[in-house]
Motif scaffolding. Sequence first.
Motif, short mmCIF file in Angstrom:
data_model
loop_
_atom_site.label_atom_id
_atom_site.label_comp_id
_atom_site.label_asym_id
_atom_site.label_seq_id
_atom_site.Cartn_x
_atom_site.Cartn_y
_atom_site.Cartn_z
N VAL A 11 -46.37 -41.32 28.53
CA VAL A 11 -45.43 -41.29 29.67
C VAL A 11 -45.96 -40.33 30.73
O VAL A 11 -46.35 -39.20 30.41
CB VAL A 11 -44.03 -40.81 29.21
N SER A 12 -45.95 -40.78 31.98
CA SER A 12 -46.39 -39.90 33.07
C SER A 12 -45.36 -38.80 33.30
O SER A 12 -44.15 -39.05 33.28
CB SER A 12 -46.57 -40.70 34.36
N LEU A 39 -41.78 -31.51 24.51
CA LEU A 39 -42.26 -32.86 24.76
C LEU A 39 -43.22 -32.92 25.94
O LEU A 39 -44.16 -33.71 25.94
CB LEU A 39 -41.08 -33.81 25.06
N ALA A 40 -42.95 -32.11 26.97
CA ALA A 40 -43.74 -32.27 28.20
C ALA A 40 -43.49 -31.10 29.14
O ALA A 40 -42.47 -30.42 29.03
CB ALA A 40 -43.32 -33.56 28.90
N ASP A 41 -44.44 -30.92 30.07
CA ASP A 41 -44.18 -30.11 31.25
C ASP A 41 -44.16 -31.10 32.41
O ASP A 41 -45.16 -31.77 32.68
CB ASP A 41 -45.27 -29.06 31.44
N THR A 95 -34.41 -41.59 22.92
CA THR A 95 -33.85 -40.86 21.78
C THR A 95 -34.52 -39.50 21.60
O THR A 95 -33.85 -38.49 21.38
CB THR A 95 -33.95 -41.72 20.50
N GLU A 96 -35.85 -39.47 21.70
CA GLU A 96 -36.56 -38.18 21.58
C GLU A 96 -36.11 -37.23 22.69
O GLU A 96 -35.98 -36.03 22.49
CB GLU A 96 -38.08 -38.39 21.73
N ASP A 97 -35.91 -37.81 23.88
CA ASP A 97 -35.69 -36.97 25.06
C ASP A 97 -34.27 -36.44 25.14
O ASP A 97 -34.05 -35.29 25.54
CB ASP A 97 -36.01 -37.81 26.32
N LEU A 186 -37.82 -38.48 31.04
CA LEU A 186 -39.01 -39.29 30.74
C LEU A 186 -38.83 -40.79 30.92
O LEU A 186 -39.73 -41.48 31.38
CB LEU A 186 -39.51 -38.99 29.32
N THR A 187 -37.67 -41.34 30.55
CA THR A 187 -37.55 -42.80 30.64
C THR A 187 -37.46 -43.26 32.10
O THR A 187 -37.85 -44.39 32.41
CB THR A 187 -36.35 -43.34 29.84
#
Length: 484
Positions: A11-12, A39-41, A95-97, A186-187
């Motif tokens: 995911v970008s 999960l991300a920055d 779900t993760e997010d 993210l989605t």
Amino acid sequence: MPTTKVAGVQVSTDHYIDGKRVPSKRTFPNCSPIDGKHLADVSAGGADEVDAAVAAARRAFPKWASLGPEGRHPILSRFARAIQDHAKEISAVETEDNGSLLIGNAMRMVPRAALNIQFFADRALKLNDEKIDSPEVVNHVRYDPAGVAALITPWNGPFMLTTWKVGPCLAAGDTAVVKPPEWAPLTCSMMADLAAEAGIPPGVLNIVQGIGEEAGAALSAHPDIDRLSFTGSTDTARLIGASCARSLTPVSFELGGKSPFIICADADLDAAAQTAAGQYFNAGQVCLAGTRIMVDAKVADEFLSKFRAAASQMTVGDPREKSTRVGPLITPEHYKRVEGFVDRALKAGVKPIWGGHRHPAGSLYFEPTLLEGVSQEMEIVQREVFGPVLTWQTFRDDEEAIELGNGTDYGLAAVVFSRSEERAMRIARRLVAGTVWVNCFFVRELAAPFGGSRNSGIGREGGNWSFDFYCDVKNIAAMKGSFA
Ligand code: NAD
């Protein structure tokens, strides 16, 4: 291009502006509520990114608008199909997010997201048909595209709730700048890739990631937006409304709720108990949830034992598991907020019938809770908790049920259970709510109006109500007999 891998999906983490991925120097961290995993920055946009996105949307607008509903329809249909084709990945990342139930995302939310796009693309084909005859003129009703729409969405269902805005907005011929929620961004980023895959032209759909007080505030204060549609909390809506008042930008607000769940003595108590237990889904982080359980005193004991049995089936745990019904709260801050409401209620003398504490599943998991001994003016009855916390009240007759039901500043939804159609409809008609469900919950027809009264919102979307908002509705009054 910075990306992150979540649930096996790349995911970008950048913005999506004018058909290109654009990074910001600054980022914000994004963690999963399931287990706190980083999960991300994600790029943290501000005024510059918002300016660029609004300018891109403005440039793209004339061509997108000129395609007309027929020209946009095949592109939006491809977009809907792309969502459906990627439903599994979108559901897993969501779900993760945000910790929402995987089964709910896969079975309901993502298919619904695809339908949001397809339904409004189809519906737009039927606009502009209406003619109103009058003695002197024929009135031709036109739905003209309005321009650039700012779309700001919350974390509890970001993908589906964003398509609920993007669908009618793009079908109407407007272009969009989306500000996804920073707690689950993210989605919406995935949505940009699906839009590109479907052939939505650059600039028509832009995504600016960022913190609400920064990116969201810059977008709502932007002088070059023509519409602002917001789903989120009532407090944030007040800030956005003040910004939009300066530019007279029309707003559509879908806000919080504190919906009554009324069980009459003649109700199917088994069905009512099952539905009441369902108010704990997604840990109660559902705007529409009927959080105030109100039952006729004559059947209170019988209903409570059925409700207890149904609520005990609400397994708390990892939302990726099929058997889970109650997942985590979204962040540690939100957990403290929910716990704070319960602690203050207990200090005020309220008693838990069940629940009231942290659940052993993890630090962000709260037990499904039912509180008795509440009075109408208490904070726990008046304020939206947005957690798995319900209150218990009894009533003597329908008048009292209606009075208690209407006794908050909210007016999003209500639920009534009764076997008498006449009685249920009489109560439903007198409740102040955008939606009243009778002997059911959460059934939403896209052609029907949706929104909230009082502090739960401004305006209605769904069906042509969406186009009333996203379009400039025009009347062409043509004099009869004046044409050669
Ligand atoms: P929130 O108001 O905190 O945030 C919603 C969005 O607004 C986010 O994208 C956030 O970044 C942005 N935002 C925050 N501050 C802003 C500001 N000053 N200016 C512009 N944008 C800003 O709400 P939340 O916590 O994300 O969501 C939960 C709330 O949403 C609950 O009250 C819930 O009832 C409501 N909700 C309503 C509906 C509905 O259809 N009525 C649906 C889902 C959620």
